[in-house]
Design an enzyme around this catalytic site. Sequence first.
Site, PDB file in Angstrom:
ATOM      1  N   GLY A 174       3.194 -23.335  16.027  1.00 10.21           N
ATOM      2  CA  GLY A 174       4.458 -22.721  16.367  1.00 10.21           C
ATOM      3  C   GLY A 174       4.374 -21.745  17.507  1.00 10.21           C
ATOM      4  N   CYS A 175       3.220 -21.661  18.112  1.00 10.78           N
ATOM      5  CA  CYS A 175       3.136 -20.798  19.278  1.00 10.78           C
ATOM      6  C   CYS A 175       3.348 -21.676  20.508  1.00 10.78           C
ATOM      7  CB  CYS A 175       1.754 -20.177  19.382  1.00 10.78           C
ATOM      8  SG  CYS A 175       1.524 -18.785  18.297  1.00 10.78           S
ATOM      9  N   VAL A 176       4.172 -21.258  21.366  1.00 10.68           N
ATOM     10  CA  VAL A 176       4.312 -22.004  22.598  1.00 10.68           C
ATOM     11  C   VAL A 176       3.031 -21.886  23.417  1.00 10.68           C
ATOM     12  CG1 VAL A 176       5.719 -22.383  24.614  1.00 10.68           C
ATOM     13  CG2 VAL A 176       6.768 -21.511  22.553  1.00 10.68           C
TER      14      VAL A 176
END
Lengths: 400, 459
Positions: A122-124
């Site tokens: 979920g981290c870009v």
Amino acid sequence: MSSSSSISSSFRLFTTKLPNSSFNPKTLSAFPKHPNFSSFRRPISFERIPTISSSRSPSALAPSASMPLQPIEELPPKLREIVKLFQSVPVPKAKYEELLYYGKKLKPLEDKYKTKENKVEGCVSQVWVRAYLDSDKNVFFEAASDALISKGLAALLVKGLSGEPVEEILRVRPDFALHLGLQQSLSPGRNNGFLNMLKLMQKKAKDLVSGSDSVDLGLNSQVGGEKISTSGSEIDGGIEGSSLGLSSNENAEQLSGTSEKISTLGSRINGGIESVNVESRSEGNVKELEVVGSVSNEEESNSGDLGGRGKRIREALARELSPVELEVEDISYQHAGHAGVRGSGDGETHFNVRVVTKEFEGKSMIKRHRLIYGLLQEELESGLHALSIEAKTPAEVSTK
Amino acid sequence: MMTLEGVALKLSPYSFPMITTPACRTPHTFRRFLVSASTAAAPPASLSLGHSTRPDFPILHQEVNGSRLVYLDNAATSQKPITVLKALQDYYQGYNSNVHRGIHYLSSKATMEYELARKKISEFINASDAREIVFTRNATEAINLVAHSWGLQNIKSNDEILLTIAEHHSAIVPWQLVAQKTGAILKYVELNEDGVPDVEKLKDMLSRKTKLVVVHHVSNVLGSVLPIEDITCCAHDVGAKVLVDACQSVPHMAVDVQDLNADFLVASSHKMCGPTGIGFLYGKSDLFSSMPPFLGGGEMISDVFLDHSTYAEPPSRFEAGTPAIGEAIGLGAAIDYLSGIGMQRIHEYEIELAKYLYDSLCSIPNIRIYGPVPSEDVHRAALCSFNVENIHPTDLATLLDQQHGVAIRSGHHCAQPLHRHLGVGASARASLYFYNTREDVDDFIHALNDTVRFFNSFK
């Protein structure tokens, strides 16, 4: 084995299996010593499974609008300090500078740890988090990221959570980040890097401590099989004092040359001999365990170097609760130097307490804790700063 | 009130867009347009389109993190003008009712408006018949519909499906699923040295094995425009069909499916000032007629027996269950609004704004902008994906938002294969729409400079 109440000897040891046999990591966090061990450590705390000390569920990791913000006081001390620091910075831009600065100081993560299991979803940007147990069986973290802001956030969590007791780590709710004033989005779901960072760290901490197979120990792997033999003990009631063959069959990844051996023996061996905190010893010296200490009647003293307060705590609990297991550990040293401790006089400020007694039957977690706090009211008023409690009934323990 | 399509309407308290007399339609210049009764009078000449339309978008007038909101994420979704919001409210407040089967007044009114919206879409893209428009949830669902209904039936083992590496995931993944099921092969056209998909190579890759070509009209990352007429011409020569992903073109320019000669074309309402939850698939009548259903259920049937059913004619055949009625009507209102401005006018304004954005971005040191360099012949869409050396796009986007209220996007923009090809994990993207102004671009550039300085000074 004699029943607990009749044990009156000074220290409690129990037969360990032969060094090469397996210990159940759940019950023991025992590690063989390394010949080059040199320093001396105080009793080691257990990593405990989370206790509910408030009405909020520890698993409520996603913030909800209706829940009040987790008070800062509930955060583990190091994290609390960091939050306070951020709060003292008035300008948002300066906060970001501070965050980036944390990131800059973050120890680099070796490439081999940048694995799929360690990657935060979920981290870009890309974020990896690694958790390991140090020689004291505390959870420590390392992290890396290719973007500065997420690196800063990761560093913040690494610094704030490393070395803290697991139940405190697990208790942290991600909305604490609102205290930082950085306006980190906390919407749950796949795409929240910060939330997932914290969750991953909490999960890894929990897994490490409950001894899942993928335990990653920051320990010397060669330490299998060394014993700490002890001097003979006079123990009434037949707890055999014998060698503490502290070995671990867990995979130790790191070879730390001067790892300290910790011997924390927390086993429940038939008949309720309570676990003993044994101090690790200096290299080569097979001294008698420092555990040999005070002899208390009708009591299971486990650690000889409990100070006055520690003893009083034990006495009160033993007297009022008639526990089948009782452990009191002084972990004040972990908090030495932080704001809550200064000025508390005798330095006995933080304890881990584990109590197993029939008295808890039918009582909720909160009631159990209140019972304990009630018994220790005086101590709390006179400088006891924090209690980390594990409160169980014998039935709960035997089903483990 | 005018009569519409043979349905007599009593005087209605609801204001909805009036229908004008049919305009003569020539392929290239004039388009049939519908005047919205509620738009403002013609704006003064000195105001740009951005300035004159901004008042129609209440959401733009707010502060974010202490700064004026500068919304530059239109390729992800667009904002809605008041008329669209009103249309939605009017529907639910005044005549919400299930469509197609009802006898009563509300139901027939809802049906009429719903079908009117379909008609508006068909006219907006110059389809030959309203029955060539199938309502879907969005463009993604539309592509899946084609993949499932047309693809599974017509694509066989070893057939080839041609795509570009710049396609959106929604245009890629459904065909991967088809290829898995049928044994077909996916082939990808890469970029040329101008940074756009290599059309010449695409033509080379066409063969009798090619059954389908899937191409974007305008790229949501590169800002480039593909020559669809050219592509469909060559594709048809080898017997291949063409599916056009028009998500980034229909909102921004006049799109004529007959000119393009596309077999299928998809777009989403939410990128063109309409509500979310609705989109459409355009398909040539004969193709639709030959296609089996996608989803089964009510509305798409003709007769239902215990062991089999007969199906409705297109488009109903592909519209199972109660549709997003209000949303379809909202999309109709959006089309009215856009037509009221004129797609040509929107397009010209955006070409200028695109150049201004691109040129301004070039002033940032160490910046790399993806896609073609704009020129007299090469027009870019009003969006730029970019990276600044040594600064992660997420860091940029975060601070732009937190410190300056500027909303851009950071990530792969649903185009991972493209980013892999470009050699980057993520990029930042600023995308404009006709309600953005030069001041928005100026604020963005100022904020970007500030942010870049911040990160550079930190290193």
